[in-house]
Write an enzyme that holds these catalytic residues in place. Structure first.
Site, PDB file in Angstrom:
ATOM      1  N   ASN A 116      -9.916 -21.015   2.251  1.00 46.10           N
ATOM      2  CA  ASN A 116      -8.952 -19.924   2.440  1.00 46.10           C
ATOM      3  C   ASN A 116      -9.627 -18.573   2.660  1.00 46.10           C
ATOM      4  O   ASN A 116      -9.111 -17.721   3.392  1.00 46.10           O
ATOM      5  CB  ASN A 116      -8.028 -19.820   1.218  1.00 46.10           C
ATOM      6  N   GLU A 398      -7.342 -27.594  -3.183  1.00 49.88           N
ATOM      7  CA  GLU A 398      -8.703 -27.068  -3.307  1.00 49.88           C
ATOM      8  C   GLU A 398      -8.961 -25.846  -2.416  1.00 49.88           C
ATOM      9  O   GLU A 398     -10.072 -25.678  -1.890  1.00 49.88           O
ATOM     10  CB  GLU A 398      -9.749 -28.154  -3.007  1.00 49.88           C
ATOM     11  N   CYS A 399      -7.943 -25.019  -2.204  1.00 49.03           N
ATOM     12  CA  CYS A 399      -8.078 -23.791  -1.396  1.00 49.03           C
ATOM     13  C   CYS A 399      -8.534 -24.084   0.034  1.00 49.03           C
ATOM     14  O   CYS A 399      -9.178 -23.255   0.668  1.00 49.03           O
ATOM     15  CB  CYS A 399      -9.051 -22.796  -2.047  1.00 49.03           C
ATOM     16  N   ASN A 400      -8.217 -25.287   0.522  1.00 52.14           N
ATOM     17  CA  ASN A 400      -8.620 -25.666   1.876  1.00 52.14           C
ATOM     18  C   ASN A 400      -7.431 -26.329   2.571  1.00 52.14           C
ATOM     19  O   ASN A 400      -7.390 -27.558   2.726  1.00 52.14           O
ATOM     20  CB  ASN A 400      -9.822 -26.618   1.839  1.00 52.14           C
TER      21      ASN A 400
END
Length: 511
Positions: A116, A398-400
């Site tokens: 992100n 996972e911020c992806n």
């Protein structure tokens, strides 16, 4: 060596049944590492390095020693690269985003599987009137293989459909391509040869610069900056050896630092300034010019003790071999787990199954737990039960989002419908209900529009609402998965325990 060190360096802080498997979230610090840090603090007087008194001078010298150590660790020529200390990888990315010379003709291209914090950089390009493009691995490989420099796949079109003309304010238009050396979701490693291939697309009128997010890569993989030459490398040190937190770095090529346009300046970055007139002169050295205020000197000085622990374990290549062996074992064991009906218990993401897995897959096992009927088990329930059993793993996106939703088969427009309903990985929104074709493979669902539905029912001569209508169905798709990640202090006991836990708790389990 690790069998001897682990009990006294890490295991002493954990319960007998605990297994730390969240190294991509944060590595772990070692007892001797922390003792050396505090021994140094107890035996020296450190001061603000922006002075010439004894404590300041010594502090400044030690900070510079660590800068040199970082460059040596990555085999970077000091004449070509500078180390700029930041608060984190995100801080390094933000620094590039806010100082990069964007223009109306600039393009920010990035691999879809970026974190992100890389995605957030696009706001700076948009603010300057430029455009962004998220691309996948296949696209980048085709783009990199192109021989034409001036006419490439990233000639974006304007609102009228025409190819945009170069309209830089002065000199060439600057474009930026960003990719992770290893993505933090599934641990896929991407070709570092892309760096030079994309930079070779530069012309006199349009320059391409390359940024590598190395946060998930450098804890277990060697990065040699004498062999590859990215313009910007972003990393966090706590992901490498656990301590200190709140400290990262931007390793920047000197020629790339020269194009950055700094707006805000603060103490430490400026040589001369006046208060009444708009006059200031920034320092010449990139590291000085790009670091505002007093650097986090106590934590910077502590870094050498973390690097010393890596050397004590045999260096980064020994760590790479150790982590690969554990990852290979885990994948082979987990991928062969079966329910009594013969159906697989897990769906594992990434490139573990490739013959070249050592080159394309890092130390991450990202997976879904499957019920005997093939449906996906709750990852939040798994997280709670794993935590109770002593496992430190991570769940969610996972911020992806690019990697996560691609693997899970969720369309971006479906995610937009969750605005205002979902706050992050820790809320209670775990599944999204979406419309899917019954005729498509379960692992690769695709969204159906009303027009698509009409076409399907028309082609089978079955009307909407008819009992035999089989064109589509509504299903629940998870918004995240489970990530177990390995690092320099991972043990065979950790890997074996995870396999045993999953097999004993989820085999033939439907609820």
């Amino acid at each position: 060596m690790l069998d001897q060190l682990y009990p006294c360096e890490v295991g002493c802080r954990m319960k007998p049944n605990e297994h730390y498997m969240d190294y991509t979230g944060s590595s772990v610090y070692c007892q001797s590492q922390i003792e050396q840090v505090f021994d140094e603090l107890r035996s020296h007087m450190f001061g603000n390095p922006h002075s010439a008194n004894p404590s300041s001078s010594m502090t400044g010298e030690k900070v510079e020693e660590v800068r040199d150590l970082v460059l040596q660790y990555f085999n970077a020529d000091p004449a070509e690269y500078q180390v700029v200390f930041t608060r984190s990888t995100t801080g390094a990315l933000k620094l590039v985003g806010e100082t990069f010379p964007w223009s109306k003709s600039s393009t920010f291209a990035y691999l879809r599987e970026n974190h992100n914090s890389v995605l957030g950089m696009r706001e700076y390009a948009l603010e300057a009137g430029g455009q962004f493009k998220a691309v996948n691995e296949t696209f980048v490989e085709a783009w990199a293989a192109e021989e034409e420099c001036g006419s490439n796949l990233l000639q974006l079109t304007g609102p009228d459909g025409a190819v945009r003309q170069l309209q830089g304010e002065q000199g060439p238009v600057y474009n930026l391509f960003a990719f992770p050396a290893e993505d933090n979701f599934a641990g896929v490693k991407y070709p570092l040869r892309w760096i030079q291939q994309i930079k070779s697309k530069s012309t006199d009128s349009a320059q391409w610069r390359v940024l590598v997010d190395a946060a998930a890569y450098v804890p277990t993989q060697p990065l040699d900056l004498s062999q590859v030459s990215p313009d910007f490398v972003a990393l966090s040190f706590y992901k490498v050896f656990g301590y200190p937190t709140g400290l990262g770095a931007l390793i920047v090529r000197v020629d790339a630092a020269e194009i950055l346009r700094k707006t805000f300046w603060g103490g430490g970055a400026v040589s001369l300034a006046t208060s009444s007139d708009d006059f200031h002169v920034l320092k010449c050295r990139p590291a000085d010019k790009l670091e505002d205020g007093t650097v986090n000197f106590l934590d910077i000085i502590a870094l050498k003790h973390g690097f010393a622990m890596i050397e004590r374990l045999g260096g980064i290549r020994a760590i790479q071999s150790h982590v690969h062996a554990l990852t290979d074992y885990l994948y082979n064991q987990l991928s062969n787990l079966r329910h009594s009906n013969g159906k697989p218990m897990l769906r594992i993401f990434g490139k573990h199954h490739y013959p070249t897995a050592k080159d394309v897959q890092g130390g991450i096992l990202n997976f879904e737990v499957l019920r005997p009927n093939g449906s996906v088990f709750s990852y939040k329930t798994f997280e709670r039960e794993a935590a109770d059993a002593g496992f430190h793993v991570r769940t969610g996106a996972e911020c992806n989002p690019g990697a996560c939703y691609s693997y899970l088969g969720i369309e971006e427009h479906e995610i937009k419908s969750l605005a205002g309903k979902k706050e992050g990985c820790h809320d209670d929104v775990e599944f999204i209900t979406v419309e899917r074709s019954k005729t498509l493979p379960a692992g690769k669902p695709a969204a159906l529009s009303s027009f698509d539905m009409l076409q399907l029912t028309s082609s089978t001569a079955v009307g909407l609402g008819h009992p035999a209508e089989v064109a589509s169905q509504w299903i629940e798709v998870p918004l995240g998965s489970i990530r177990a990640s390995l690092g320099y202090m991972s043990t065979w006991e950790d890997a074996y325990a995870l396999v045993k836990f999953i097999d004993s708790n989820y085999k033939d389990r439907s609820k």
